[in-house]
Write an enzyme that holds these catalytic residues in place. Sequence first.
Site, PDB file in Angstrom:
ATOM      1  CG  HIS A   1      -1.983   1.025   1.179  1.00 37.64           C
ATOM      2  ND1 HIS A   1      -1.766   2.334   1.536  1.00 37.64           N
ATOM      3  CD2 HIS A   1      -3.280   0.952   0.787  1.00 37.64           C
ATOM      4  CE1 HIS A   1      -2.890   3.023   1.373  1.00 37.64           C
ATOM      5  NE2 HIS A   1      -3.831   2.204   0.926  1.00 37.64           N
TER       6      HIS A   1
ATOM      7  CD  GLU B   1      -5.287   1.370  -3.117  1.00 33.94           C
ATOM      8  OE1 GLU B   1      -6.476   1.558  -2.869  1.00 33.94           O
ATOM      9  OE2 GLU B   1      -4.400   1.438  -2.263  1.00 33.94           O
TER      10      GLU B   1
HETATM   11  O1  LIG Z   1      -6.077   3.184  -0.268  1.00 30.52           O
HETATM   12  C1  LIG Z   1      -7.252   3.054  -0.163  1.00 30.52           C
HETATM   13  C2  LIG Z   1      -7.767   2.000   0.676  1.00 30.52           C
HETATM   14  O2  LIG Z   1      -6.708   1.322   1.271  1.00 30.52           O
HETATM   15  C3  LIG Z   1      -8.199   3.905  -0.864  1.00 30.52           C
HETATM   16  O3  LIG Z   1      -8.742   4.838   0.007  1.00 30.52           O
HETATM   17  P1  LIG Z   1      -9.887   5.829  -0.520  1.00 30.52           P
HETATM   18  O4  LIG Z   1     -10.957   4.952  -1.139  1.00 30.52           O
HETATM   19  O5  LIG Z   1     -10.362   6.537   0.700  1.00 30.52           O
HETATM   20  O6  LIG Z   1      -9.250   6.726  -1.526  1.00 30.52           O
END
Ligand SMILES: O=C(CO)COP(=O)(O)O
Length: 189
Positions: free
Chosen positions: A29, A99
């Site tokens: 992450h 992400e």
């Molecule tokens: O990194 C995330 C979840 O671990 C994404 O967060 P958000 O959906 O709040 O942007």
Amino acid sequence: MDWKRRSFHWRDQAEQLVDIGCQWVILGHSERRHVIGEDDEFIGKKAAYALSQNLKVMACIGELLEEREAGKTFDVCFKQMKAFADNITDWTNVVIAYEPVWAIGTGKVASPEQAQEVHAAVRDWLKTNVSADVASTVRIIYGGSVNAANCAELAKKEDIDGFLVGGASLKGPDFATICNSVTSKKVTA
Ligand SMILES: O=C(CO)COP(=O)(O)O
């Protein structure tokens, strides 16, 4: 930081997670990469160790805003993927989460086209560097400011198999809408 020391702490934690009945871990992450300072190699080794302990792995990848603006999105994501691929032999219990760091918790969601472009590239990378079977079966989910209003358009994209949701998961009805937007996608583990 010292690898053995970090490894030692991580191994304790994986075993504790298994002990309390945890089934999944999120690895790579952006907070771990960019706040704690974990590098690709360490994250790859954590993935291998988690899988060896029968934990399922959500393997996160994603570029910083400056990396996207410098045209380095694919380079960054492929390098992060390689560190996972160097350490993972069986992808059955792995889900990849794209992400983009600039979209996490910012309210700035990637457009469906931006997300699809990276998801398709990652699937293609898997086909070339791992196997066609893994490329076609692994789930690649999107995370970063997903909400009840934007999930449907994202979910329509061919290579977006689900979502990693942060803030919107705290709002029950919104989270249900997000879950329901991906019910026709690949079966969940
Ligand atoms: O990194 C995330 C979840 O671990 C994404 O967060 P958000 O959906 O709040 O942007």
